[in-house]
Design a protein around this motif. Structure first.
Motif, PDB file in Angstrom:
ATOM      1  N   PRO A  25       0.797  -1.230  -0.129  1.00 49.80           N
ATOM      2  CA  PRO A  25       0.080   0.051   0.115  1.00 49.80           C
ATOM      3  C   PRO A  25       0.822   1.165   0.012  1.00 49.80           C
ATOM      4  N   LYS A  26       0.461   2.374  -0.608  1.00 50.54           N
ATOM      5  CA  LYS A  26       1.076   3.395  -0.707  1.00 50.54           C
ATOM      6  C   LYS A  26       1.363   4.135   0.696  1.00 50.54           C
ATOM      7  N   VAL A  27       2.504   4.802   0.949  1.00 49.67           N
ATOM      8  CA  VAL A  27       2.744   5.086   2.301  1.00 49.67           C
ATOM      9  C   VAL A  27       2.444   6.670   2.229  1.00 49.67           C
ATOM     10  N   GLY A  28       1.729   7.324   3.133  1.00 47.91           N
ATOM     11  CA  GLY A  28       1.273   8.670   3.058  1.00 47.91           C
ATOM     12  C   GLY A  28       2.544   9.497   4.054  1.00 47.91           C
ATOM     13  N   ARG A  29       2.603  10.716   3.878  1.00 45.29           N
ATOM     14  CA  ARG A  29       3.511  11.330   4.438  1.00 45.29           C
ATOM     15  C   ARG A  29       3.575  11.379   5.975  1.00 45.29           C
ATOM     16  N   ASN A  30       2.230  11.377   6.730  1.00 42.08           N
ATOM     17  CA  ASN A  30       2.217  11.285   7.735  1.00 42.08           C
ATOM     18  C   ASN A  30       2.304   9.942   8.646  1.00 42.08           C
ATOM     19  N   PHE A  41       7.250   9.132   7.744  1.00 40.85           N
ATOM     20  CA  PHE A  41       7.891   9.110   6.622  1.00 40.85           C
ATOM     21  C   PHE A  41       8.362  10.175   5.742  1.00 40.85           C
ATOM     22  N   LYS A  42       7.556  11.280   6.003  1.00 44.03           N
ATOM     23  CA  LYS A  42       8.216  12.742   5.536  1.00 44.03           C
ATOM     24  C   LYS A  42       9.350  13.180   6.274  1.00 44.03           C
ATOM     25  N   LYS A  43       9.822  12.706   7.604  1.00 36.74           N
ATOM     26  CA  LYS A  43      10.903  13.056   8.241  1.00 36.74           C
ATOM     27  C   LYS A  43      12.048  12.173   8.024  1.00 36.74           C
ATOM     28  N   CYS A  44      11.788  11.053   7.257  1.00 36.97           N
ATOM     29  CA  CYS A  44      12.718   9.878   7.273  1.00 36.97           C
ATOM     30  C   CYS A  44      13.148   9.621   5.729  1.00 36.97           C
ATOM     31  N   CYS A  45      12.605   8.551   5.207  1.00 36.66           N
ATOM     32  CA  CYS A  45      12.983   8.170   3.961  1.00 36.66           C
ATOM     33  C   CYS A  45      12.276   9.117   2.880  1.00 36.66           C
ATOM     34  N   GLY A  46      11.202   9.813   3.250  1.00 33.16           N
ATOM     35  CA  GLY A  46      10.517  10.744   2.195  1.00 33.16           C
ATOM     36  C   GLY A  46      11.105  12.246   2.288  1.00 33.16           C
TER      37      GLY A  46
END
Length: 52
Positions: A25-30, A41-46
């Protein structure tokens, strides 16, 4: 060939396109990062480094 006849308008010459499906499933930013470190995710791999 005139404009009313193109290759893709004929279903016999071109195969129908299948929709793209994701393996996971798609990973959301939060959402928690799938790498497992506990950060969002937005603070790590995103995280993108192109913020000028």
């Amino acid at each position: 060939m005139n404009n009313s006849q193109s290759c893709c308008s004929n279903s016999d010459c071109c195969a129908p396109q299948n929709p793209i499906t994701r393996a996971a499933p798609k990973v959301g930013r939060n959402d928690p990062c799938p790498c497992g470190n506990g950060r969002k995710f937005k603070k790590c791999c995103g995280l993108t480094n192109d913020r000028g």
